[in-house]
Design a protein around this motif. Structure first.
Motif, PDB file in Angstrom:
ATOM      1  N   GLY A 125       1.153  -1.205   0.326  1.00 35.42           N
ATOM      2  CA  GLY A 125      -0.042  -0.513  -0.119  1.00 35.42           C
ATOM      3  C   GLY A 125       0.839   1.287   0.074  1.00 35.42           C
ATOM      4  N   GLU A 126       2.068   1.227  -0.386  1.00 34.99           N
ATOM      5  CA  GLU A 126       3.172   2.193  -0.410  1.00 34.99           C
ATOM      6  C   GLU A 126       2.820   2.977  -1.511  1.00 34.99           C
ATOM      7  OE1 GLU A 126       7.911   2.776   0.713  1.00 34.99           O
ATOM      8  OE2 GLU A 126       6.180   1.536   2.171  1.00 34.99           O
ATOM      9  N   SER A 127       2.968   4.240  -1.201  1.00 31.23           N
ATOM     10  CA  SER A 127       2.704   5.194  -2.711  1.00 31.23           C
ATOM     11  C   SER A 127       3.630   6.001  -3.065  1.00 31.23           C
ATOM     12  CB  SER A 127       1.794   6.935  -1.865  1.00 31.23           C
ATOM     13  OG  SER A 127       2.320   7.453  -0.900  1.00 31.23           O
ATOM     14  N   LEU A 128       3.928   5.728  -4.058  1.00 31.77           N
ATOM     15  CA  LEU A 128       5.247   6.575  -5.129  1.00 31.77           C
ATOM     16  C   LEU A 128       5.549   7.427  -4.354  1.00 31.77           C
ATOM     17  CD1 LEU A 128       7.154   6.515  -7.150  1.00 31.77           C
ATOM     18  CD2 LEU A 128       5.073   7.109  -8.830  1.00 31.77           C
ATOM     19  N   LEU A 129       4.954   8.763  -3.968  1.00 28.58           N
ATOM     20  CA  LEU A 129       5.153   9.660  -2.892  1.00 28.58           C
ATOM     21  C   LEU A 129       5.463   9.901  -2.081  1.00 28.58           C
ATOM     22  CD1 LEU A 129       5.016  12.778  -3.125  1.00 28.58           C
ATOM     23  CD2 LEU A 129       2.594  12.492  -1.706  1.00 28.58           C
ATOM     24  N   TYR A 130       5.710   8.362  -1.053  1.00 27.57           N
ATOM     25  CA  TYR A 130       5.994   7.934   0.411  1.00 27.57           C
ATOM     26  C   TYR A 130       7.419   7.939  -0.346  1.00 27.57           C
ATOM     27  CZ  TYR A 130       7.401   5.992   4.516  1.00 27.57           C
ATOM     28  OH  TYR A 130       7.807   5.768   5.414  1.00 27.57           O
ATOM     29  N   VAL A 131       7.447   6.715  -1.165  1.00 28.15           N
ATOM     30  CA  VAL A 131       8.960   5.758  -1.781  1.00 28.15           C
ATOM     31  C   VAL A 131       9.937   7.602  -2.634  1.00 28.15           C
ATOM     32  CG1 VAL A 131      10.022   4.451  -3.454  1.00 28.15           C
ATOM     33  CG2 VAL A 131       7.497   3.589  -2.460  1.00 28.15           C
ATOM     34  N   LEU A 132       8.620   8.400  -3.096  1.00 31.24           N
ATOM     35  CA  LEU A 132      10.346   9.328  -3.359  1.00 31.24           C
ATOM     36  C   LEU A 132      10.067  10.131  -2.822  1.00 31.24           C
ATOM     37  CD1 LEU A 132       7.766  11.181  -6.483  1.00 31.24           C
ATOM     38  CD2 LEU A 132      10.537   9.140  -6.225  1.00 31.24           C
ATOM     39  N   ARG A 133       9.645  10.639  -1.654  1.00 34.12           N
ATOM     40  CA  ARG A 133       9.983  11.306  -0.403  1.00 34.12           C
ATOM     41  C   ARG A 133      11.000  10.437   1.008  1.00 34.12           C
ATOM     42  NH1 ARG A 133       8.318  16.432   0.673  1.00 34.12           N
ATOM     43  NH2 ARG A 133       8.083  15.792   2.727  1.00 34.12           N
ATOM     44  N   GLU A 134      10.124   9.550   1.262  1.00 31.14           N
ATOM     45  CA  GLU A 134      10.402   9.361   2.360  1.00 31.14           C
ATOM     46  C   GLU A 134      12.578   8.499   2.447  1.00 31.14           C
ATOM     47  OE1 GLU A 134      10.094  10.846   5.269  1.00 31.14           O
ATOM     48  OE2 GLU A 134       8.955  11.529   4.193  1.00 31.14           O
ATOM     49  N   ARG A 135      12.132   7.689   1.539  1.00 32.40           N
ATOM     50  CA  ARG A 135      12.866   5.805   1.126  1.00 32.40           C
ATOM     51  C   ARG A 135      14.007   6.739  -0.112  1.00 32.40           C
ATOM     52  NH1 ARG A 135      11.545   1.242   2.115  1.00 32.40           N
ATOM     53  NH2 ARG A 135       9.568   1.035   3.229  1.00 32.40           N
ATOM     54  N   MET A 136      14.018   7.724  -0.973  1.00 30.24           N
ATOM     55  CA  MET A 136      15.139   8.450  -2.112  1.00 30.24           C
ATOM     56  C   MET A 136      15.550   9.822  -1.259  1.00 30.24           C
ATOM     57  SD  MET A 136      13.051   6.814  -5.798  1.00 30.24           S
ATOM     58  CE  MET A 136      14.451   5.829  -5.425  1.00 30.24           C
ATOM     59  N   GLY A 137      14.307  10.283  -0.661  1.00 26.46           N
ATOM     60  CA  GLY A 137      14.871  11.401  -0.424  1.00 26.46           C
ATOM     61  C   GLY A 137      14.812  12.723  -1.671  1.00 26.46           C
ATOM     62  N   LEU A 138      13.542  12.885  -2.182  1.00 22.62           N
ATOM     63  CA  LEU A 138      13.623  14.298  -3.379  1.00 22.62           C
ATOM     64  C   LEU A 138      11.915  14.087  -2.971  1.00 22.62           C
ATOM     65  CD1 LEU A 138      13.841  12.018  -6.195  1.00 22.62           C
ATOM     66  CD2 LEU A 138      15.206  13.734  -5.820  1.00 22.62           C
ATOM     67  N   PRO A 139      12.196  15.538  -2.184  1.00 26.22           N
ATOM     68  CA  PRO A 139      11.410  15.862  -1.669  1.00 26.22           C
ATOM     69  C   PRO A 139      10.625  17.562  -2.035  1.00 26.22           C
ATOM     70  CG  PRO A 139      13.452  17.445  -0.746  1.00 26.22           C
ATOM     71  CD  PRO A 139      13.126  16.167  -1.646  1.00 26.22           C
ATOM     72  N   GLY A 140      10.444  16.917  -2.844  1.00 24.46           N
ATOM     73  CA  GLY A 140       9.876  18.530  -4.581  1.00 24.46           C
ATOM     74  C   GLY A 140       8.654  18.035  -4.386  1.00 24.46           C
ATOM     75  N   SER A 141       8.187  16.738  -4.647  1.00 27.77           N
ATOM     76  CA  SER A 141       6.744  16.459  -4.981  1.00 27.77           C
ATOM     77  C   SER A 141       6.359  16.624  -3.392  1.00 27.77           C
ATOM     78  CB  SER A 141       6.509  14.889  -5.537  1.00 27.77           C
ATOM     79  OG  SER A 141       6.548  14.595  -6.477  1.00 27.77           O
ATOM     80  N   LYS A 142       4.638  18.106  -2.951  1.00 22.39           N
ATOM     81  CA  LYS A 142       4.886  17.839  -1.598  1.00 22.39           C
ATOM     82  C   LYS A 142       3.801  16.513  -1.500  1.00 22.39           C
ATOM     83  CE  LYS A 142       7.081  20.519  -1.186  1.00 22.39           C
ATOM     84  NZ  LYS A 142       8.373  21.030  -1.086  1.00 22.39           N
ATOM     85  N   ASN A 143       3.088  16.490  -0.070  1.00 23.72           N
ATOM     86  CA  ASN A 143       2.261  15.495   0.140  1.00 23.72           C
ATOM     87  C   ASN A 143       1.654  16.690   1.102  1.00 23.72           C
ATOM     88  OD1 ASN A 143       0.893  13.538   1.739  1.00 23.72           O
ATOM     89  ND2 ASN A 143       2.762  12.673   3.202  1.00 23.72           N
ATOM     90  N   ALA A 144       0.350  16.964   0.665  1.00 20.38           N
ATOM     91  CA  ALA A 144      -0.891  17.969   1.060  1.00 20.38           C
ATOM     92  C   ALA A 144      -2.378  16.945   1.187  1.00 20.38           C
ATOM     93  CB  ALA A 144      -1.192  18.821  -0.295  1.00 20.38           C
ATOM     94  N   CYS A 145      -2.183  16.755   0.285  1.00 17.63           N
ATOM     95  CA  CYS A 145      -3.789  16.355   0.506  1.00 17.63           C
ATOM     96  C   CYS A 145      -4.213  14.260   0.256  1.00 17.63           C
ATOM     97  CB  CYS A 145      -5.318  16.398  -0.785  1.00 17.63           C
ATOM     98  SG  CYS A 145      -4.698  15.375  -2.560  1.00 17.63           S
TER      99      CYS A 145
END
Length: 197
Positions: free
Chosen positions: A20-40
């Motif tokens: 159930g892990e989202s691509l957003l989570y993988v990009l931000r938390e696992r890969m250190g790419l915080p550009g995509s924002k976690n909002a809604c």
């Protein structure tokens, strides 16, 4: 599970990804790419927009397992993506899945300092520069998603009408602006691209 995919032109591997892990989570938390924002986290605001095989998607709605073997471009990769597009595909865009790191090249990849593995010159992509020049950035939370969506629009339609721009950016919400500066920025990026052709 292990997920192998290309991010901003480089092959990556994410281990221990749960279903159930989202691509957003993988990009931000696992890969250190915080550009995509976690909002809604519901695909309503567009702040997490990335390009998946060339198509803008809300990364909060994409399960990480769905990107196996696919190509992702985030806001951090827009400058390299624009430079590649200008060099390899002048006047057109990259065909979905046609660009990125070749499999044999990915197999030979070795960890090296960042200067050797990217073409980062400190320059921005044309759409990023246009957002700055037009004053389209305020708090900046929505900006990454808007940039990715605008970049895709200009690749697909280099001379967009105002209606085209509004339609392309309709999935991106901004709470700071009245959107006019954002529209100005996309118009400016289109005009500058037309001048260079």
């Amino acid at each position: 599970m292990r997920v192998n995919f290309t991010v901003n032109g480089r092959r990556h591997e994410a281990d221990d990804v749960w279903e159930g892990e989202s691509l957003l989570y993988v990009l931000r938390e696992r890969m250190g790419l915080p550009g995509s924002k976690n909002a809604c986290e519901q695909g309503e605001c567009g702040s997490c927009t990335v390009r998946l095989d060339g198509v803008p998607v809300c990364s909060c709605l994409v399960a990480a397992g769905q990107v196996e073997g696919r190509d992702v471009v985030t806001v951090e990769g827009l400058a390299d993506f624009a430079a590649h597009r200008a060099e390899a595909h002048p006047g057109t865009g990259c065909a979905s899945g046609a660009c990125g790191t070749a499999l044999d090249q990915a197999r030979r990849w070795e960890a090296r300092p960042a200067g050797d593995e990217t073409r980062d010159t400190g320059e921005l992509s044309p759409v990023q520069q246009a957002f700055i020049d037009a004053g389209a950035v305020q708090c900046g939370f929505c900006t990454p998603g808007l940039l990715v969506a605008a970049d895709e629009l200009l690749e697909r339609n280099p001379e967009p009408s105002d209606a085209d721009i509004r339609e392309a950016l309709s999935g991106n919400l901004c709470r700071c602006t009245g959107y006019e500066k954002i529209l100005d920025a996309v118009r400016l990026a289109a005009a500058r691209a037309e001048e260079t052709v």
